[in-house]
Design a protein around this motif. Structure first.
Motif, PDB file in Angstrom:
ATOM      1  N   ASP A 136      25.407  24.184  78.969  1.00 56.53           N
ATOM      2  CA  ASP A 136      24.029  24.580  78.671  1.00 56.53           C
ATOM      3  C   ASP A 136      23.387  23.717  77.587  1.00 56.53           C
ATOM      4  O   ASP A 136      22.291  24.019  77.125  1.00 56.53           O
ATOM      5  CB  ASP A 136      23.967  26.062  78.269  1.00 56.53           C
ATOM      6  N   LEU A 137      24.038  22.616  77.202  1.00 49.64           N
ATOM      7  CA  LEU A 137      23.466  21.705  76.204  1.00 49.64           C
ATOM      8  C   LEU A 137      22.231  21.038  76.802  1.00 49.64           C
ATOM      9  O   LEU A 137      22.294  20.399  77.849  1.00 49.64           O
ATOM     10  CB  LEU A 137      24.485  20.649  75.782  1.00 49.64           C
ATOM     11  N   GLY A 138      21.097  21.220  76.143  1.00 53.54           N
ATOM     12  CA  GLY A 138      19.855  20.649  76.641  1.00 53.54           C
ATOM     13  C   GLY A 138      19.557  19.304  76.005  1.00 53.54           C
ATOM     14  O   GLY A 138      20.363  18.750  75.254  1.00 53.54           O
ATOM     15  N   THR A 139      18.367  18.787  76.295  1.00 54.20           N
ATOM     16  CA  THR A 139      17.947  17.498  75.747  1.00 54.20           C
ATOM     17  C   THR A 139      16.729  17.650  74.846  1.00 54.20           C
ATOM     18  O   THR A 139      16.259  16.666  74.289  1.00 54.20           O
ATOM     19  CB  THR A 139      17.605  16.520  76.897  1.00 54.20           C
ATOM     20  N   GLU A 140      16.230  18.859  74.711  1.00 54.49           N
ATOM     21  CA  GLU A 140      15.069  19.093  73.864  1.00 54.49           C
ATOM     22  C   GLU A 140      15.482  19.024  72.390  1.00 54.49           C
ATOM     23  O   GLU A 140      16.672  19.050  72.065  1.00 54.49           O
ATOM     24  CB  GLU A 140      14.399  20.436  74.199  1.00 54.49           C
ATOM     25  N   TYR A 160      16.582  19.902  68.803  1.00 54.39           N
ATOM     26  CA  TYR A 160      17.450  20.937  68.227  1.00 54.39           C
ATOM     27  C   TYR A 160      18.433  21.535  69.229  1.00 54.39           C
ATOM     28  O   TYR A 160      19.065  22.553  68.955  1.00 54.39           O
ATOM     29  CB  TYR A 160      16.637  22.060  67.563  1.00 54.39           C
ATOM     30  N   SER A 161      18.591  20.935  70.398  1.00 56.63           N
ATOM     31  CA  SER A 161      19.500  21.492  71.398  1.00 56.63           C
ATOM     32  C   SER A 161      20.959  21.436  70.927  1.00 56.63           C
ATOM     33  O   SER A 161      21.738  22.333  71.246  1.00 56.63           O
ATOM     34  CB  SER A 161      19.344  20.790  72.748  1.00 56.63           C
ATOM     35  N   LEU A 162      21.326  20.410  70.176  1.00 52.51           N
ATOM     36  CA  LEU A 162      22.700  20.351  69.662  1.00 52.51           C
ATOM     37  C   LEU A 162      22.927  21.470  68.645  1.00 52.51           C
ATOM     38  O   LEU A 162      23.964  22.141  68.672  1.00 52.51           O
ATOM     39  CB  LEU A 162      23.008  18.988  69.028  1.00 52.51           C
ATOM     40  N   THR A 163      21.947  21.718  67.778  1.00 53.62           N
ATOM     41  CA  THR A 163      22.069  22.808  66.808  1.00 53.62           C
ATOM     42  C   THR A 163      22.179  24.141  67.534  1.00 53.62           C
ATOM     43  O   THR A 163      23.016  24.987  67.192  1.00 53.62           O
ATOM     44  CB  THR A 163      20.870  22.826  65.840  1.00 53.62           C
ATOM     45  N   LYS A 164      21.350  24.331  68.558  1.00 48.79           N
ATOM     46  CA  LYS A 164      21.399  25.564  69.336  1.00 48.79           C
ATOM     47  C   LYS A 164      22.764  25.726  70.004  1.00 48.79           C
ATOM     48  O   LYS A 164      23.350  26.818  70.005  1.00 48.79           O
ATOM     49  CB  LYS A 164      20.291  25.564  70.386  1.00 48.79           C
ATOM     50  N   ALA A 165      23.296  24.641  70.565  1.00 43.25           N
ATOM     51  CA  ALA A 165      24.610  24.689  71.216  1.00 43.25           C
ATOM     52  C   ALA A 165      25.706  25.020  70.207  1.00 43.25           C
ATOM     53  O   ALA A 165      26.623  25.787  70.502  1.00 43.25           O
ATOM     54  CB  ALA A 165      24.901  23.357  71.910  1.00 43.25           C
ATOM     55  N   MET A 166      25.608  24.456  68.998  1.00 40.83           N
ATOM     56  CA  MET A 166      26.610  24.747  67.967  1.00 40.83           C
ATOM     57  C   MET A 166      26.551  26.212  67.539  1.00 40.83           C
ATOM     58  O   MET A 166      27.587  26.863  67.381  1.00 40.83           O
ATOM     59  CB  MET A 166      26.424  23.822  66.762  1.00 40.83           C
ATOM     60  N   LEU A 167      25.334  26.735  67.363  1.00 37.71           N
ATOM     61  CA  LEU A 167      25.203  28.140  66.980  1.00 37.71           C
ATOM     62  C   LEU A 167      25.714  29.062  68.084  1.00 37.71           C
ATOM     63  O   LEU A 167      26.374  30.077  67.810  1.00 37.71           O
ATOM     64  CB  LEU A 167      23.749  28.459  66.642  1.00 37.71           C
ATOM     65  N   THR A 168      25.431  28.717  69.332  1.00 39.95           N
ATOM     66  CA  THR A 168      25.942  29.503  70.452  1.00 39.95           C
ATOM     67  C   THR A 168      27.455  29.456  70.476  1.00 39.95           C
ATOM     68  O   THR A 168      28.119  30.482  70.671  1.00 39.95           O
ATOM     69  CB  THR A 168      25.355  28.980  71.782  1.00 39.95           C
ATOM     70  N   GLN A 169      28.017  28.276  70.260  1.00 43.54           N
ATOM     71  CA  GLN A 169      29.476  28.104  70.255  1.00 43.54           C
ATOM     72  C   GLN A 169      30.101  28.920  69.125  1.00 43.54           C
ATOM     73  O   GLN A 169      31.102  29.605  69.329  1.00 43.54           O
ATOM     74  CB  GLN A 169      29.851  26.623  70.121  1.00 43.54           C
ATOM     75  N   LEU A 170      29.510  28.862  67.939  1.00 47.48           N
ATOM     76  CA  LEU A 170      30.032  29.641  66.807  1.00 47.48           C
ATOM     77  C   LEU A 170      29.988  31.134  67.105  1.00 47.48           C
ATOM     78  O   LEU A 170      30.938  31.872  66.785  1.00 47.48           O
ATOM     79  CB  LEU A 170      29.250  29.317  65.531  1.00 47.48           C
ATOM     80  N   GLY A 171      28.907  31.589  67.724  1.00 50.56           N
ATOM     81  CA  GLY A 171      28.809  32.995  68.099  1.00 50.56           C
ATOM     82  C   GLY A 171      29.885  33.406  69.079  1.00 50.56           C
ATOM     83  O   GLY A 171      30.483  34.482  68.937  1.00 50.56           O
ATOM     84  N   GLU A 172      30.150  32.563  70.044  1.00 50.24           N
ATOM     85  CA  GLU A 172      31.206  32.865  71.026  1.00 50.24           C
ATOM     86  C   GLU A 172      32.574  32.888  70.347  1.00 50.24           C
ATOM     87  O   GLU A 172      33.378  33.783  70.616  1.00 50.24           O
ATOM     88  CB  GLU A 172      31.177  31.848  72.167  1.00 50.24           C
ATOM     89  N   TRP A 173      32.839  31.940  69.474  1.00 53.88           N
ATOM     90  CA  TRP A 173      34.106  31.938  68.750  1.00 53.88           C
ATOM     91  C   TRP A 173      34.242  33.192  67.893  1.00 53.88           C
ATOM     92  O   TRP A 173      35.302  33.789  67.819  1.00 53.88           O
ATOM     93  CB  TRP A 173      34.243  30.675  67.915  1.00 53.88           C
ATOM     94  N   ALA A 174      33.156  33.594  67.266  1.00 51.87           N
ATOM     95  CA  ALA A 174      33.199  34.778  66.399  1.00 51.87           C
ATOM     96  C   ALA A 174      33.516  36.036  67.208  1.00 51.87           C
ATOM     97  O   ALA A 174      34.163  36.951  66.717  1.00 51.87           O
ATOM     98  CB  ALA A 174      31.863  34.945  65.656  1.00 51.87           C
ATOM     99  N   ARG A 175      33.054  36.075  68.465  1.00 49.95           N
ATOM    100  CA  ARG A 175      33.320  37.221  69.337  1.00 49.95           C
ATOM    101  C   ARG A 175      34.631  37.077  70.097  1.00 49.95           C
ATOM    102  O   ARG A 175      34.974  37.932  70.900  1.00 49.95           O
ATOM    103  CB  ARG A 175      32.161  37.425  70.308  1.00 49.95           C
ATOM    104  N   GLY A 176      35.353  36.001  69.859  1.00 51.62           N
ATOM    105  CA  GLY A 176      36.632  35.791  70.521  1.00 51.62           C
ATOM    106  C   GLY A 176      36.534  35.306  71.951  1.00 51.62           C
ATOM    107  O   GLY A 176      37.467  35.443  72.725  1.00 51.62           O
ATOM    108  N   LEU A 177      35.386  34.724  72.295  1.00 49.41           N
ATOM    109  CA  LEU A 177      35.203  34.228  73.676  1.00 49.41           C
ATOM    110  C   LEU A 177      35.646  32.803  73.815  1.00 49.41           C
ATOM    111  O   LEU A 177      35.696  32.047  72.916  1.00 49.41           O
ATOM    112  CB  LEU A 177      33.735  34.355  74.083  1.00 49.41           C
TER     113      LEU A 177
END
Length: 125
Positions: A102-106, A108-125
């Motif tokens: 889901d990494l976009g090209t717009e 801040y897309s890398l920042t958004k992807a990192m925050l999404t990834q951190l959220g998933e890690w925090a939830r154990g996904l």
């Protein structure tokens, strides 16, 4: 030996869950699902089980009967978040974020992807 307290009689509590839907009944009376935002059940050996209901909005909730009530402030998530973030390997985070489908090209897309990834890690996904 079961302990009894006549001043606080035991109540029948039924909790039924189906997927994300939970129905709670107390002595056969259904509780409006919108009135409860969370619940917890605990039981210590030799004591009655306890059900703690967290009401969603105390202004609209109407309750009758006897209950033991506990009011607590939510813990500050900052210290736990700090420990979690301190344990993150920056290289692993960047690799995982860049590999996300889901990494976009717009902007801040890398920042958004990192925050999404951190959220998933925090939830154990």
């Amino acid at each position: 030996m079961e302990q009894t307290n006549d001043a606080f009689p035991a109540r029948r509590v039924d909790i039924t869950t189906r997927g994300g839907q939970t129905d709670i009944e107390i002595d056969g009376t259904r509780i409006d699902p919108g009135a409860i935002k969370a619940y917890s059940v605990s039981h210590l050996a030799g004591e009655r089980p306890e059900v703690l209901l967290h009401v969603a909005d105390r202004n609209d909730a109407q309750w009758s009967g006897i209950a033991r009530i506990a009011v607590a402030d939510l813990p500050d998530p900052g210290p736990a978040a700090g420990v979690f973030l301190d344990a993150i390997d920056p290289e692993a985070l960047e690799r995982a974020a860049l590999a996300r489908p889901d990494l976009g090209t717009e902007p801040y897309s890398l920042t958004k992807a990192m925050l999404t990834q951190l959220g998933e890690w925090a939830r154990g996904l």
